[in-house]
Scaffold this motif. Structure first.
Motif, PDB file in Angstrom:
ATOM      1  N   GLY A  57      -6.770 -11.368  -7.468  1.00 56.20           N
ATOM      2  CA  GLY A  57      -5.714 -12.212  -6.932  1.00 56.20           C
ATOM      3  C   GLY A  57      -4.374 -11.543  -6.743  1.00 56.20           C
ATOM      4  N   GLN A  58      -4.228 -10.274  -7.145  1.00 56.77           N
ATOM      5  CA  GLN A  58      -2.901  -9.661  -7.155  1.00 56.77           C
ATOM      6  C   GLN A  58      -2.813  -8.365  -6.360  1.00 56.77           C
ATOM      7  OE1 GLN A  58      -0.372 -11.275  -8.332  1.00 56.77           O
ATOM      8  NE2 GLN A  58      -1.594 -12.938  -9.216  1.00 56.77           N
ATOM      9  N   ILE A  59      -3.660  -8.190  -5.375  1.00 47.73           N
ATOM     10  CA  ILE A  59      -3.600  -6.990  -4.537  1.00 47.73           C
ATOM     11  C   ILE A  59      -2.613  -7.233  -3.395  1.00 47.73           C
ATOM     12  CG2 ILE A  59      -4.899  -5.433  -3.039  1.00 47.73           C
ATOM     13  CD1 ILE A  59      -5.538  -5.163  -6.021  1.00 47.73           C
ATOM     14  N   GLN A  60      -1.633  -6.374  -3.256  1.00 49.31           N
ATOM     15  CA  GLN A  60      -0.618  -6.549  -2.219  1.00 49.31           C
ATOM     16  C   GLN A  60      -1.052  -5.993  -0.869  1.00 49.31           C
ATOM     17  OE1 GLN A  60       3.402  -5.422  -3.237  1.00 49.31           O
ATOM     18  NE2 GLN A  60       3.148  -6.008  -5.382  1.00 49.31           N
ATOM     19  N   VAL A  61      -1.669  -4.817  -0.872  1.00 45.11           N
ATOM     20  CA  VAL A  61      -2.136  -4.198   0.371  1.00 45.11           C
ATOM     21  C   VAL A  61      -3.656  -4.097   0.281  1.00 45.11           C
ATOM     22  CG1 VAL A  61      -1.959  -2.237   1.949  1.00 45.11           C
ATOM     23  CG2 VAL A  61       0.017  -2.893   0.544  1.00 45.11           C
ATOM     24  N   GLN A  62      -4.327  -4.930   1.040  1.00 47.54           N
ATOM     25  CA  GLN A  62      -5.768  -5.078   0.896  1.00 47.54           C
ATOM     26  C   GLN A  62      -6.536  -3.864   1.419  1.00 47.54           C
ATOM     27  OE1 GLN A  62      -7.250  -7.636  -0.676  1.00 47.54           O
ATOM     28  NE2 GLN A  62      -5.270  -8.643  -1.051  1.00 47.54           N
ATOM     29  N   VAL A  63      -7.731  -3.662   0.883  1.00 41.38           N
ATOM     30  CA  VAL A  63      -8.651  -2.672   1.428  1.00 41.38           C
ATOM     31  C   VAL A  63      -8.902  -3.015   2.889  1.00 41.38           C
ATOM     32  CG1 VAL A  63     -10.979  -1.724   1.279  1.00 41.38           C
ATOM     33  CG2 VAL A  63      -9.743  -2.336  -0.818  1.00 41.38           C
ATOM     34  N   GLY A  64      -8.841  -2.014   3.749  1.00 39.50           N
ATOM     35  CA  GLY A  64      -9.079  -2.247   5.173  1.00 39.50           C
ATOM     36  C   GLY A  64      -7.867  -2.720   5.948  1.00 39.50           C
ATOM     37  N   ASP A  65      -6.681  -2.691   5.331  1.00 33.31           N
ATOM     38  CA  ASP A  65      -5.466  -3.103   6.034  1.00 33.31           C
ATOM     39  C   ASP A  65      -5.334  -2.277   7.322  1.00 33.31           C
ATOM     40  OD1 ASP A  65      -2.591  -3.141   6.839  1.00 33.31           O
ATOM     41  OD2 ASP A  65      -2.344  -4.294   4.988  1.00 33.31           O
ATOM     42  N   PRO A  66      -5.233  -2.930   8.492  1.00 36.34           N
ATOM     43  CA  PRO A  66      -5.219  -2.189   9.765  1.00 36.34           C
ATOM     44  C   PRO A  66      -3.986  -1.320   9.958  1.00 36.34           C
ATOM     45  CG  PRO A  66      -4.732  -4.519  10.124  1.00 36.34           C
ATOM     46  CD  PRO A  66      -5.161  -4.388   8.698  1.00 36.34           C
ATOM     47  N   ARG A  67      -2.977  -1.502   9.126  1.00 34.02           N
ATOM     48  CA  ARG A  67      -1.775  -0.675   9.245  1.00 34.02           C
ATOM     49  C   ARG A  67      -1.963   0.723   8.664  1.00 34.02           C
ATOM     50  NH1 ARG A  67       2.279  -4.536   6.172  1.00 34.02           N
ATOM     51  NH2 ARG A  67       0.390  -4.704   4.877  1.00 34.02           N
ATOM     52  N   LEU A  68      -3.103   0.936   8.000  1.00 35.16           N
ATOM     53  CA  LEU A  68      -3.345   2.191   7.300  1.00 35.16           C
ATOM     54  C   LEU A  68      -4.648   2.844   7.729  1.00 35.16           C
ATOM     55  CD1 LEU A  68      -2.472   1.174   3.614  1.00 35.16           C
ATOM     56  CD2 LEU A  68      -1.045   2.504   5.168  1.00 35.16           C
ATOM     57  N   ALA A 118      -1.261   3.097  -4.276  1.00 34.84           N
ATOM     58  CA  ALA A 118      -1.364   4.239  -3.364  1.00 34.84           C
ATOM     59  C   ALA A 118      -1.260   3.782  -1.909  1.00 34.84           C
ATOM     60  CB  ALA A 118      -2.680   4.977  -3.606  1.00 34.84           C
ATOM     61  N   ARG A 119      -1.854   2.642  -1.588  1.00 40.36           N
ATOM     62  CA  ARG A 119      -1.734   2.117  -0.221  1.00 40.36           C
ATOM     63  C   ARG A 119      -0.300   1.670   0.060  1.00 40.36           C
ATOM     64  NH1 ARG A 119      -6.959  -0.012  -1.622  1.00 40.36           N
ATOM     65  NH2 ARG A 119      -6.029  -2.005  -2.227  1.00 40.36           N
ATOM     66  N   ARG A 120       0.361   1.094  -0.948  1.00 39.45           N
ATOM     67  CA  ARG A 120       1.770   0.719  -0.771  1.00 39.45           C
ATOM     68  C   ARG A 120       2.614   1.952  -0.447  1.00 39.45           C
ATOM     69  NH1 ARG A 120       2.764  -2.712  -6.315  1.00 39.45           N
ATOM     70  NH2 ARG A 120       0.715  -3.730  -6.367  1.00 39.45           N
ATOM     71  N   ALA A 121       2.369   3.046  -1.157  1.00 39.53           N
ATOM     72  CA  ALA A 121       3.112   4.278  -0.921  1.00 39.53           C
ATOM     73  C   ALA A 121       2.889   4.777   0.503  1.00 39.53           C
ATOM     74  CB  ALA A 121       2.706   5.344  -1.938  1.00 39.53           C
ATOM     75  N   ALA A 122       1.656   4.715   0.975  1.00 42.32           N
ATOM     76  CA  ALA A 122       1.357   5.139   2.339  1.00 42.32           C
ATOM     77  C   ALA A 122       2.037   4.228   3.355  1.00 42.32           C
ATOM     78  CB  ALA A 122      -0.150   5.152   2.562  1.00 42.32           C
ATOM     79  N   LEU A 123       2.035   2.945   3.086  1.00 37.83           N
ATOM     80  CA  LEU A 123       2.649   1.985   3.996  1.00 37.83           C
ATOM     81  C   LEU A 123       4.154   2.221   4.118  1.00 37.83           C
ATOM     82  CD1 LEU A 123       1.459  -0.286   5.699  1.00 37.83           C
ATOM     83  CD2 LEU A 123       2.070  -1.892   3.892  1.00 37.83           C
ATOM     84  N   ALA A 124       4.736   2.837   3.106  1.00 42.44           N
ATOM     85  CA  ALA A 124       6.165   3.147   3.123  1.00 42.44           C
ATOM     86  C   ALA A 124       6.478   4.391   3.951  1.00 42.44           C
ATOM     87  CB  ALA A 124       6.685   3.328   1.705  1.00 42.44           C
ATOM     88  N   GLY A 125       5.441   5.039   4.488  1.00 45.51           N
ATOM     89  CA  GLY A 125       5.664   6.158   5.388  1.00 45.51           C
ATOM     90  C   GLY A 125       5.254   7.517   4.881  1.00 45.51           C
ATOM     91  N   PHE A 126       4.335   7.549   3.914  1.00 39.96           N
ATOM     92  CA  PHE A 126       3.898   8.808   3.329  1.00 39.96           C
ATOM     93  C   PHE A 126       2.388   8.955   3.447  1.00 39.96           C
ATOM     94  CE2 PHE A 126       7.684   7.302   1.154  1.00 39.96           C
ATOM     95  CZ  PHE A 126       8.524   8.401   1.221  1.00 39.96           C
ATOM     96  N   ILE A 127       1.902  10.160   3.181  1.00 32.99           N
ATOM     97  CA  ILE A 127       0.475  10.360   2.966  1.00 32.99           C
ATOM     98  C   ILE A 127       0.282  10.434   1.451  1.00 32.99           C
ATOM     99  CG2 ILE A 127       0.719  12.874   3.363  1.00 32.99           C
ATOM    100  CD1 ILE A 127      -2.262  12.817   4.268  1.00 32.99           C
ATOM    101  N   SER A 128      -0.571   9.572   0.922  1.00 33.56           N
ATOM    102  CA  SER A 128      -0.745   9.499  -0.533  1.00 33.56           C
ATOM    103  C   SER A 128      -2.169   9.856  -0.917  1.00 33.56           C
ATOM    104  CB  SER A 128      -0.412   8.095  -1.046  1.00 33.56           C
ATOM    105  OG  SER A 128      -1.380   7.151  -0.626  1.00 33.56           O
ATOM    106  N   ILE A 129      -2.285  10.419  -2.095  1.00 38.66           N
ATOM    107  CA  ILE A 129      -3.615  10.684  -2.661  1.00 38.66           C
ATOM    108  C   ILE A 129      -3.635  10.137  -4.083  1.00 38.66           C
ATOM    109  CG2 ILE A 129      -3.033  13.017  -3.492  1.00 38.66           C
ATOM    110  CD1 ILE A 129      -5.961  13.791  -2.760  1.00 38.66           C
TER     111      ILE A 129
END
Length: 295
Positions: A57-68, A118-129
């Motif tokens: 119930g608490q995932i902010q950026v879902q798996v498969g988000d089309p923005r990523l 990690a997806r939040r970090a990528a959404l902020a404009g980075f490549i994350s691992i």
């Protein structure tokens, strides 16, 4: 019985959970100790349920988000676990090379919350691992209790090498501009401090409530630091005064924040230790810091 609220839970309960989550007491002792707080219609079972993470119930950026673009990769860690699985994410509309962020999990492997971070970090404009230090043992097993047990079986020095190898992998990735920072939480915060000591070219380090490095290692730090601490986290905070003294004496670049009235783990929005105001402020500061240092 009405739904439990964070405000109704005694601080001692959160302290017990912290002991349990960091393997200082086992599950049996945790449950027995919780019984002292099961009063007024509150059961041990309801307390346990309330304290455990909610990964659905608490995932902010879902798996498969089309923005990523977000996929699992494997990279080599010859001094560590040999082959490490990690989540690699970047904005789907990225143009040109991006600053890189290594996202380091807590003491239970790469669970859904850290993947979300990690997806939040990528959404902020980075490549994350986001590496999974449990890869040599089959990976995150699907629940945190089993994850903690597995991680306790890994050699700490080899795990450190796994995250250093992640830095090297990301730094040399075709979509990275060569500037790589690290953010880590709890165990991962300690890893972020370690990487600042051991990687001369690390561009930025952001430990969240992480264990401090040995004082004699502080002169080796080259990376600018942004450190987040929780005011109620007396265990980790014990090491901060000596660390800060050494940072000052060695003229290191650092900024530290101690967030009042919050617990260890305040950034983790899947447990009741989460504090929305502190978490959002700390994350904004983190992203702003990376935008400055990884450009």
């Amino acid at each position: 019985m009405s739904q439990l609220r964070k405000e109704d839970i005694k601080q001692e309960v959160f302290d017990l959970y912290d002991d349990y989550a960091h393997n200082r007491i086992d599950r049996r002792n945790f449950v027995q100790s919780l019984s002292a707080y099961a009063v007024g219609g509150v059961t041990v079972a309801s307390l346990m349920s309330f304290l455990m993470p909610d990964y659905k119930g608490q995932i902010q950026v879902q798996v498969g988000d089309p923005r990523l673009q977000s996929d699992y990769v494997n990279y080599d860690s010859p001094k560590g676990g040999k082959t490490i699985k990690a989540l690699l994410s970047k904005p789907a509309d990225a143009r040109g090379k991006l600053g890189g962020i290594v996202v380091v999990h807590e003491n239970r492997g790469l669970n859904p919350h850290i993947e979300d971070v990690a997806r939040r970090a990528a959404l902020a404009g980075f490549i994350s691992i986001a590496p999974d230090a449990l890869s040599p043992l089959g990976g995150y097993p699907g629940n945190d209790d089993a994850g903690r047990e597995l991680q306790s079986k890994r050699d700490r020095n080899e795990m450190q090498e796994d995250f250093i190898a992640a830095y090297e992998y990301l730094k040399n990735h075709k979509d990275c501009n060569g500037k790589v920072g690290v953010v880590g939480f709890c165990f991962g915060g300690g890893i972020a401090n370690m990487m600042a000591v051991r990687i001369p070219d690390l561009a930025a380090s952001v430990p969240f409530y992480g264990g401090q490095p040995a004082i004699e290692d502080v002169p080796k730090i080259k990376a600018p630091l942004l450190l987040h601490y929780a005011a109620l986290d007396t265990r980790v905070n014990e090491g901060w005064p000596a660390y800060e003294k050494a940072l000052k004496e060695n003229h290191k670049e650092y900024t530290a924040f101690i967030y009042p009235g919050v617990n260890h783990g305040f950034h983790n929005d899947t447990t009741p230790r989460f504090d929305k105001a502190a978490a959002e402020l700390a994350w904004k500061r983190t992203i702003d810091f990376f935008k400055e240092k990884l450009a």
